[in-house]
Scaffold this motif. Structure first.
Motif: not given
Ligand SMILES: NC(=O)c1ccc[n+]([C@@H]2O[C@H](COP(=O)([O-])OP(=O)(O)OC[C@H]3O[C@@H](n4cnc5c(N)ncnc54)[C@H](OP(=O)(O)O)[C@@H]3O)[C@@H](O)[C@H]2O)c1
Length: 313
Positions: A14, A41, A43, A50, A74, A92, A139, A165
């Motif tokens: 991710g 998406r 990559a 992956l 991810a 996921l 979620y 975040l």
């Molecule tokens: N954002 C927040 O405020 C927040 C708060 C608390 C915890 N979190 C946690 O922190 C983590 C990171 O969150 P984020 O905000 O960075 O999320 P994000 O920006 O939505 O990124 C999601 C990632 O998941 C990848 N992904 C999606 N579908 C996939 C698949 N089928 N196979 C492989 N990779 C896949 C995406 O890759 P592509 O884009 O290349 O498809 C991307 O790299 C998550 O576990 C989330 O629950 C986030």
């Protein structure tokens, strides 16, 4: 695709997301580890494509790479999408962690997975890692199931729970903090007030700070002191979205019209205050906390300034 030349090898799953990009930068700039990045998406030449829903592909990849550690950033983290597409959320946020954990358990890697403060119901903050979870939405439920799936498949694993975040974005909509920017800017242009939630308390946390936490947890893994179980990390400024919007307007020096809303208005239920107690990591001297105004200024400064009326002082 592999960067670094030490013996310690990390897979970052991710790497293209909001948090994954910050972790990717931190590991490249601050370590000599071999880092293998994956994306789906988005990559590119610096990452391996992956799909973590594909059990065989995940297993083959981990067996081929033989990493010392795997960081899973991810996920499907949009609450409304999880509510409307529970099978995607499960694939996921739950099943993929079981696939990764099972393969890592066989090859001997330590796994660090990212979870959320939304595993709690927000009625009795602050929350310690062993407090009883009670997620209010799909979620939060999927992330809690994912924590359990990982820890059942591999004992040598760690779940890092994080709150809201924000950090460098490729699009305002990438974070629930920066997604407020267009409405704030528009309110300064056409005088239509931006309505902001003043009910729920959040602890906006800067992704480059979290990246340091993750790098430090990986350093412990490298020196055979890997942290196991659930840990919390959080920024320490309590803010509602109304407060966040006011700070963004000040930093942009916008004459914005921001009105507060005292009752929850989201279609998907969200907790009121899930403050995460971070004492365990604090006691290990892990982490850095950037003041919100400093962090959001850095994010906003990297974008062209909005062309709207500005305060003169
Ligand atoms: N954002 C927040 O405020 C927040 C708060 C608390 C915890 N979190 C946690 O922190 C983590 C990171 O969150 P984020 O905000 O960075 O999320 P994000 O920006 O939505 O990124 C999601 C990632 O998941 C990848 N992904 C999606 N579908 C996939 C698949 N089928 N196979 C492989 N990779 C896949 C995406 O890759 P592509 O884009 O290349 O498809 C991307 O790299 C998550 O576990 C989330 O629950 C986030």
């Amino acid at each position: 695709m592999t960067i670094g030349n030490s013996d310690f090898k990390v897979i970052l799953i991710g790497a293209s997301g909001l948090l994954g990009r910050a972790v990717s930068s931190e590991l490249t700039e601050q370590t000599r580890w071999q880092v293998v990045r994956t994306a789906f998406r988005h990559a590119d030449a610096n990452s391996v494509k992956l799909d973590i829903r594909d059990k065989e592909a995940v297993r083959t990849f981990i067996f081929e790479q033989e990493p010392d550690a795997i960081v899973v950033a991810a996920a499907e983290r949009r609450p409304d999408v999880c509510e409307n597409d529970p099978s995607l959320a499960k694939a996921l946020n739950v099943d993929a962690l079981e696939f990764i954990g099972a393969a890592a358990n066989e090859t001997g890697a330590w796994v660090l997975s990212i979870s959320t403060d939304y595993v709690f119901d927000g009625t009795q903050p602050p929350y310690r890692p062993d407090d009883a979870p009670n997620p209010l939405n799909a979620y939060g439920r999927s992330k809690l199931d994912g924590e359990r799936a990982l820890m059942q498949s591999i004992a040598r694993s760690c779940v890092l729970r994080l709150p809201l975040l924000y950090g460098p974005v490729t699009d305002w909509s990438e974070s629930a903090v920066t997604s407020l920017v267009p409405a704030i800017v528009k309110s300064g242009v056409d005088n239509v007030p931006a309505i902001m939630d003043a009910w729920a308390t959040r602890y906006p946390t800067f992704t480059p700070d979290v990246a340091i936490v993750i790098r430090q947890l990986l350093e412990r893994c490298e020196s055979a002191k890997a942290v196991k179980g659930v840990v919390h990390w959080s920024g320490n400024e309590s803010m509602t979205k109304f407060d966040i919007a006011g700070c963004i307007a000040r930093v942009l020096r916008l004459d914005a019209k921001i009105h507060c809303q005292q009752t929850p208005a989201d279609a998907t239920p969200r907790p009121k205050d899930c403050h995460l107690a971070s004492a365990a990591l604090d006691n290990m001297d892990i982490g850095r906390r950037t003041a919100f105004e400093v962090g959001i200024r850095a994010v906003l400064d990297s974008w062209p300034k909005p062309t709207v009326s500005r305060q003169t002082t």
